[in-house]
Design an enzyme around this catalytic site. Sequence first.
Site, PDB file in Angstrom:
ATOM      1  N   GLU A  57      52.073  65.202  58.209  1.00  0.00           N
ATOM      2  CA  GLU A  57      52.108  66.652  58.401  1.00  0.00           C
ATOM      3  C   GLU A  57      53.500  67.260  58.361  1.00  0.00           C
ATOM      4  OE1 GLU A  57      50.385  68.119  62.050  1.00  0.00           O
ATOM      5  OE2 GLU A  57      50.514  70.195  61.346  1.00  0.00           O
TER       6      GLU A  57
ATOM      7  N   ASP B 191      48.972  62.424  61.388  1.00  0.00           N
ATOM      8  CA  ASP B 191      49.331  63.605  62.166  1.00  0.00           C
ATOM      9  C   ASP B 191      50.022  63.100  63.426  1.00  0.00           C
ATOM     10  OD1 ASP B 191      47.650  66.725  63.043  1.00  0.00           O
ATOM     11  OD2 ASP B 191      49.637  65.948  63.552  1.00  0.00           O
TER      12      ASP B 191
ATOM     13  N   ILE C 272      51.480  64.537  66.014  1.00  0.00           N
ATOM     14  CA  ILE C 272      50.921  65.175  67.213  1.00  0.00           C
ATOM     15  C   ILE C 272      49.820  66.126  66.739  1.00  0.00           C
ATOM     16  CG2 ILE C 272      51.245  66.586  69.272  1.00  0.00           C
ATOM     17  CD1 ILE C 272      54.136  65.783  69.396  1.00  0.00           C
TER      18      ILE C 272
ATOM     19  N   THR D  29      49.331  70.347  68.516  1.00  0.00           N
ATOM     20  CA  THR D  29      50.695  70.718  68.924  1.00  0.00           C
ATOM     21  C   THR D  29      50.686  71.877  69.915  1.00  0.00           C
ATOM     22  OG1 THR D  29      51.703  69.930  66.872  1.00  0.00           O
ATOM     23  CG2 THR D  29      52.911  71.608  68.095  1.00  0.00           C
TER      24      THR D  29
ATOM     25  N   ASP E  65      44.520  65.964  59.918  1.00  0.00           N
ATOM     26  CA  ASP E  65      43.755  66.243  61.145  1.00  0.00           C
ATOM     27  C   ASP E  65      42.465  65.431  61.200  1.00  0.00           C
ATOM     28  OD1 ASP E  65      44.676  69.625  60.536  1.00  0.00           O
ATOM     29  OD2 ASP E  65      45.465  68.369  62.151  1.00  0.00           O
TER      30      ASP E  65
END
Length: 290
Positions: free
Chosen positions: A78, A95, A97, A100, A226
Amino acid sequence: MSHPALSPTVLARALDIAKAAAAMAANLIDECIDRRVALEIEQKSSSADMVTQYDKQCEELVLKHLSTEFPDFAVLSEETKSDVVITDAPTWIVDPIDGTTSFVHNSFDCGVSIGLAVNKRPVLGVVHLPRMKEVFTAIEGQGAFLNGRKISVSSITDPAKAIVCTHVPYNRSSASVAALLGINRELMQDLKVHAVRTYGSAAMDMCSVACGRLDLYFEVGIHAWDMAAAAVIVREAGGVVHNVDDPSDKMNLDLSSRGMSCGSNHEMSKLGTMLATKHNYRAAVLDLPV
Ligand code: LIP
């Protein structure tokens, strides 16, 4: 030309490496939230779409570990490799985090998502949720696990007996907000679902479907990073995942389609497709011409 499948031995090693990499980033997430560290927040597509220095540090930790062990695998990630086009080659989809916004607010609904795709199909997934102390894992054909214990989806097929998860999009246009409000109203008033839930991490919510905590979750606006890891976890737990606007029995998932619907079964996931189509969800959130 398609890429040959990875051997069980390679997949087993890849899972170990992905779990270790996810744990490194998850430990950093935990430390940041426990210590309430100062965040350097940058805005991306909107004021609600943020990135912090720790998203980048987590990504650096993960990518360094993955590329050391699998230097020949491609990487889509990402924060620094988001423009990589997914090919048939083995590709890590990361991803660092996921969630976020929740991380920025010290909330539980955030974590690390590491998927591995071959021929554009996710075949391995790790989702590590440090604040929940939960690690979800799956390899295609070998089942799905939560902290090493096998998991399965719920048996709910009736919307009136279901918990359904939707999300608040980064796009706050009138059309986008109207689509979400229309979907939630229909869920509450017409379908009379047991509850509608909204959290901040697509990977967490897909894993919640996988372990039977949710019966349907669908969203437009998300990216391959995601959903790639959790797509394997849902499927290996007996659930279904497919493009948000495809009610067919093909169960196709285009990781670049910016959306998906996942459920305990096709009856539930098709409900997501019906609602998305009826409320023009995809065009509204992605600002597409109607
Ligand atoms: C988030 C997704 C979430 C979605 C957010 C955002 P990020 O990913 O996990 O489902 O509603 O808008 O896309 O940006 O935190 O990695």
